[in-house]
Design a protein around this motif. Structure first.
Motif, PDB file in Angstrom:
ATOM      1  N   UNK A 160       0.898  -1.199   0.135  1.00  0.00           N
ATOM      2  CA  UNK A 160      -0.234  -0.078   0.342  1.00  0.00           C
ATOM      3  C   UNK A 160       1.230   0.984   0.325  1.00  0.00           C
ATOM      4  N   UNK A 161       0.794   1.466  -0.970  1.00  0.00           N
ATOM      5  CA  UNK A 161       1.729   3.209  -1.288  1.00  0.00           C
ATOM      6  C   UNK A 161       1.580   4.260  -0.526  1.00  0.00           C
ATOM      7  N   UNK A 162       0.465   4.373   0.149  1.00  0.00           N
ATOM      8  CA  UNK A 162       0.162   5.357   1.465  1.00  0.00           C
ATOM      9  C   UNK A 162       1.117   5.320   2.713  1.00  0.00           C
ATOM     10  N   UNK A 163       0.655   3.965   3.228  1.00  0.00           N
ATOM     11  CA  UNK A 163       1.628   3.700   4.331  1.00  0.00           C
ATOM     12  C   UNK A 163       2.989   4.074   4.655  1.00  0.00           C
ATOM     13  N   UNK A 164       3.180   3.936   5.418  1.00  0.00           N
ATOM     14  CA  UNK A 164       4.908   4.021   5.885  1.00  0.00           C
ATOM     15  C   UNK A 164       5.582   2.929   5.673  1.00  0.00           C
ATOM     16  N   UNK A 165       6.842   2.032   6.065  1.00  0.00           N
ATOM     17  CA  UNK A 165       6.995   1.337   6.431  1.00  0.00           C
ATOM     18  C   UNK A 165       6.805   0.596   7.696  1.00  0.00           C
ATOM     19  N   UNK A 166       6.941   1.091   8.701  1.00  0.00           N
ATOM     20  CA  UNK A 166       6.686   1.755   9.946  1.00  0.00           C
ATOM     21  C   UNK A 166       4.972   0.445   9.966  1.00  0.00           C
ATOM     22  N   UNK A 167       4.475   1.338   9.262  1.00  0.00           N
ATOM     23  CA  UNK A 167       2.430   1.287   9.284  1.00  0.00           C
ATOM     24  C   UNK A 167       2.489  -0.145   8.653  1.00  0.00           C
ATOM     25  N   UNK A 168       3.421  -0.304   7.367  1.00  0.00           N
ATOM     26  CA  UNK A 168       3.262  -1.456   6.964  1.00  0.00           C
ATOM     27  C   UNK A 168       3.297  -2.750   7.695  1.00  0.00           C
ATOM     28  N   UNK A 169       4.077  -2.506   8.176  1.00  0.00           N
ATOM     29  CA  UNK A 169       4.868  -3.988   9.655  1.00  0.00           C
ATOM     30  C   UNK A 169       3.579  -4.272  10.612  1.00  0.00           C
ATOM     31  N   UNK A 228       9.860   5.090   9.174  1.00  0.00           N
ATOM     32  CA  UNK A 228       8.308   6.468   8.615  1.00  0.00           C
ATOM     33  C   UNK A 228       8.389   6.614   7.688  1.00  0.00           C
ATOM     34  N   UNK A 229       8.985   6.513   6.420  1.00  0.00           N
ATOM     35  CA  UNK A 229       9.092   7.270   5.223  1.00  0.00           C
ATOM     36  C   UNK A 229       8.199   5.682   4.707  1.00  0.00           C
ATOM     37  N   UNK A 230       7.182   7.094   3.792  1.00  0.00           N
ATOM     38  CA  UNK A 230       5.788   6.195   3.169  1.00  0.00           C
ATOM     39  C   UNK A 230       6.552   4.881   2.118  1.00  0.00           C
ATOM     40  N   UNK A 231       5.971   4.148   1.307  1.00  0.00           N
ATOM     41  CA  UNK A 231       5.738   2.845   0.338  1.00  0.00           C
ATOM     42  C   UNK A 231       6.221   3.702  -0.948  1.00  0.00           C
ATOM     43  N   UNK A 232       4.979   4.513  -0.771  1.00  0.00           N
ATOM     44  CA  UNK A 232       5.629   5.185  -2.355  1.00  0.00           C
ATOM     45  C   UNK A 232       6.883   5.827  -2.572  1.00  0.00           C
ATOM     46  N   UNK A 233       7.464   6.109  -1.996  1.00  0.00           N
ATOM     47  CA  UNK A 233       8.781   6.700  -1.786  1.00  0.00           C
ATOM     48  C   UNK A 233      10.133   5.785  -1.944  1.00  0.00           C
ATOM     49  N   UNK A 234       9.615   5.036  -1.889  1.00  0.00           N
ATOM     50  CA  UNK A 234      10.320   3.940  -2.057  1.00  0.00           C
ATOM     51  C   UNK A 234      11.126   2.924  -3.582  1.00  0.00           C
ATOM     52  N   UNK A 235      12.728   3.170  -3.205  1.00  0.00           N
ATOM     53  CA  UNK A 235      13.073   1.923  -4.899  1.00  0.00           C
ATOM     54  C   UNK A 235      12.577   0.965  -4.924  1.00  0.00           C
ATOM     55  N   UNK A 236      12.244   0.497  -6.137  1.00  0.00           N
ATOM     56  CA  UNK A 236      11.827  -1.413  -6.272  1.00  0.00           C
ATOM     57  C   UNK A 236      12.555  -1.942  -5.418  1.00  0.00           C
ATOM     58  N   UNK A 237      14.075  -1.821  -4.749  1.00  0.00           N
ATOM     59  CA  UNK A 237      15.002  -2.702  -3.663  1.00  0.00           C
ATOM     60  C   UNK A 237      14.082  -2.662  -3.203  1.00  0.00           C
ATOM     61  N   UNK A 258      11.107  -4.711   2.439  1.00  0.00           N
ATOM     62  CA  UNK A 258       9.185  -4.611   2.849  1.00  0.00           C
ATOM     63  C   UNK A 258       8.774  -5.800   2.137  1.00  0.00           C
ATOM     64  N   UNK A 259       8.346  -5.829   0.621  1.00  0.00           N
ATOM     65  CA  UNK A 259       8.037  -7.192   1.225  1.00  0.00           C
ATOM     66  C   UNK A 259       8.347  -8.555   1.338  1.00  0.00           C
ATOM     67  N   UNK A 260       9.252  -8.339   0.929  1.00  0.00           N
ATOM     68  CA  UNK A 260      10.107  -9.955   1.794  1.00  0.00           C
ATOM     69  C   UNK A 260      10.013  -9.890   3.473  1.00  0.00           C
TER      70      UNK A 260
END
Lengths: 293, 335
Positions: free
Chosen positions: A88-97, A125-134, A139-141
């Motif tokens: 979900x691009x609008x979530x941060x990494x911490x929220x995703x976890x 705290x970085x949002x998923x949409x701001x992350x690079x592919x790698x 995060x997905x792993x």
């Protein structure tokens, strides 16, 4: 005997009644605890097979058992990383976890998730949409591993990782497999990427299983031979042969001891895979049912 | 590789795993929609409270002043209140009626369409959430919120309209089409149907924009169908009137014409039975009375409830289809 991680019998899938088969006649058996490479060219049916195993697609024919039950019932025990790494691009990494923790009650291993994310120097705290592919892959792993799956399905997991991250995350995966006995199935069209870490191979081409089994056994069953061009290779099964000048170079599956005057050598995994992919008719000569037995 | 097999998680053995906590994340993922929806509902509610309270009083007072003027050439009354009342009434009625379209568009575009288009649904389904549970979460809480919001605004609309009835000369009649719908349960049922149809459209089309447009259009079509069928949803009353009076009976007309001495119903050639030309043609066909089948104001709630019931049935069918579709797509229990 332990329950196999995946057992497929004549598995087939097509999307729509008139569509071509994305996967057909797929029979194999993957024992638990293996690290299995699913290789094949683009569009071979690798993603379809993984999605069926993950309970995302219903299959059209045949049967599949995952961890001793049907894919839908095994859902909570399977980890899956999609080729596109959807998050979900609008979530941060911490929220995703945290979401992972909430969606996998009773299974979630927060330490593992945080460790994998921390390995990439990512700000939680970085949002998923701001992350690079790698970084998204990382995060997905983390999401897939932290639910402590018994079977981990990874579709092209390493495609957009740099060599350093690839090496590190492969190490994490192998550690997981060793520590928890997790069965890992990962697809790739780059054979070299998987050669060092996998002990089991599933070669898919044209929607069918071309080769399946322990990599060591498969390699041991084949020999690369180099003989004069007029040599008769019978009764050995020929996977691929090529004549260059007066020399015949072939990959054979010896039916018995080879003549002493033949120059022989062990094939590499890549050699084996490419030979089978280049020669679709070789399948008929080598039913791989023993690997599925 | 040799590895010892250990059960990776306690829940793998025997006791069922606790249900995934989806609600919090549904709210988080759709926070902008939730905030916008709540703000719009509160704004509309406040406008309707103002309309039904102070503004109705002011407009009623202004009408009293205006009517007291009689034929006095110069007379002052509070025209602004009357015009403001009229504008605000029209705007709020429109707003109450447009909510179902917004719900449908959001449900199709954002709730399911975008998740299927971007593949995030695969993330949910491969966490501990089964497709069926995922769909339940996408329907249950949004449905509760939708019913609450549309129920509240429709009730406040009715309250405001009732406050102005008989006090403000330009109050819309009960059977005025926008007023008829905004005052009852149809907006609630239509919004619920919009949610269900939107969710289904997202699942079927798997594309956000396509599902958004389809869902909104579907609500329009459903409403048009309900509006067309409305006069036949409850049995009408028949008023029979003398030829000189023309057809009588105020409300939602179903059918009108003339009756012959045998009781046959015929189409009326004209409605001004008091005028000689018309009377002659009525006599020619043997007409003895006018009749009109219509719904009086007392049929308001039966009509509203039957219309709402039909819409809820459509919603139920859409939901059942969505579950069946998801089931067929994702799970097949191996024999």
């Amino acid at each position: 005997m332990t329950v196999p991680a995946i057992e497929a019998d004549a598995l087939g899938k097509r999307f729509g009644r008139r569509a071509a088969w994305a996967l057909r006649d797929c029979s194999f058996r993957l024992p638990a605890g293996r690290v299995c490479a699913v290789v094949g060219p683009n569009g071979a049916g690798k993603s379809t097979l993984l999605a069926i195993t993950a309970g995302l697609h219903a299959h059209t024919e045949g049967t599949i058992a995952v961890l001793g039950t049907d894919p839908a019932s095994a859902r909570s025990r399977i980890g899956f990383v999609d080729q596109d790494k959807p998050l979900y691009p609008q979530l941060s990494i911490a929220e995703t976890l945290r979401m992972g923790a909430d969606l996998n009650p009773g299974r979630w291993d927060a330490d593992t998730a945080e460790r994998i994310v921390a390995g990439g120097d990512l700000d939680p705290r970085k949002r998923i949409r701001a992350l690079s592919g790698g970084q998204r892959t990382r995060v997905a792993l983390a999401l897939a591993l932290a639910k402590r799956p018994e079977l981990l399905l990874l579709d092209e997991p390493m495609a957009d990782l740099d060599p350093l991250a690839r090496h590190e995350l492969m190490g994490v995966l192998m550690g997981q497999a060793a520590e928890h006995g997790t069965t890992i199935v990962m697809s790739s069209h780059v054979v070299a990427e998987l050669e060092d870490s996998c002990d089991h191979l599933l070669l898919i081409g044209g929607g069918r299983v071309r080769l399946a089994g322990e990599i060591d056994d498969l390699l041991a069953a084949h020999t690369r031979v180099s003989v004069p061009a007029d040599t008769d290779l019978a009764p050995h099964d020929v996977v691929e042969s090529r004549t260059a000048g007066r020399q015949l170079s072939a990959l054979v599956r010896p039916a018995g001891p080879l003549p002493a005057d033949w120059r022989t050598g062990p094939p590499s995994l890549e050699d084996l895979v490419l030979s089978y992919l280049r020669n679709p008719e070789a399948l008929a000569a080598h039913p791989t049912t023993e690997a599925a037995a | 590789m040799t590895a010892t097999l250990t059960a990776p998680a306690p829940s793998a053995t025997g006791r069922p795993a606790p249900a995934p906590r989806q609600l919090r994340w549904l709210l988080r993922l759709h926070r902008p929609a939730l905030i916008t929806g709540t703000a719009l509902t509160l704004l509309l509610g406040a406008a309707l409270l103002w309309l039904g309270g102070p503004l109705t009083d002011a407009a009623a007072a202004a009408w009293k002043e205006y009517n007291a003027c009689g034929f006095t050439p110069r007379c002052s009354y509070d025209q602004d209140s009357i015009l403001l009342y009229k504008d605000l009434y029209n705007y709020t009625t429109f707003a109450v009626l447009v909510v179902p379209f917004l719900v449908a568009a959001w449900a199709g575009g954002s709730l399911t369409g975008r998740e299927l288009e971007s593949g995030t649904v695969r993330l949910a389904w491969t966490q501990g959430v089964s497709p069926a549970r995922w769909l339940v979460s996408r329907l249950a809480f949004p449905a509760a919120l939708t019913v609450t919001a549309t129920g509240l605004t429709a009730w406040l609309h009715r309250r405001a309209w009732t406050a102005g009835e008989h006090r403000i000369d330009t109050t819309k009649l009960w059977d005025d089409t926008p007023t008829f719908y905004a005052n009852g349960t149809v907006p609630v049922a239509l919004a619920l149907t919009g949610l269900a149809v939107g969710v289904l459209a997202g699942l079927v089309l798997r594309r956000a924009m396509a599902a958004l447009a389809t869902a909104a259009a579907a609500v329009g079509v459903l409403w048009a169908l309900v509006h067309t069928a409305l006069p036949y949803l409850w049995s009408p009353v028949t008023s029979v009137s003398a030829l000189g009076d023309g057809p009588l009976g105020a409300g939602i007309a179903v059918e009108e014409g003339v009756l012959t001495a045998d009781g046959d119903r015929l189409a009326a050639p004209c409605v001004n039975g008091g005028m000689s030309g018309c009377r002659a043609s009525l006599d020619d066909i043997g007409a003895v009375n006018y009749y009109r089948d219509f719904h009086p104001a007392s049929h308001y709630w039966p009509l509203q409830l039957v219309a709402s019931g039909l819409l809820v049935a459509v919603a139920a069918a859409a939901i059942a289809t969505a579950f069946a579709l998801l089931r067929r797509r994702t799970s097949r229990v191996s024999a």
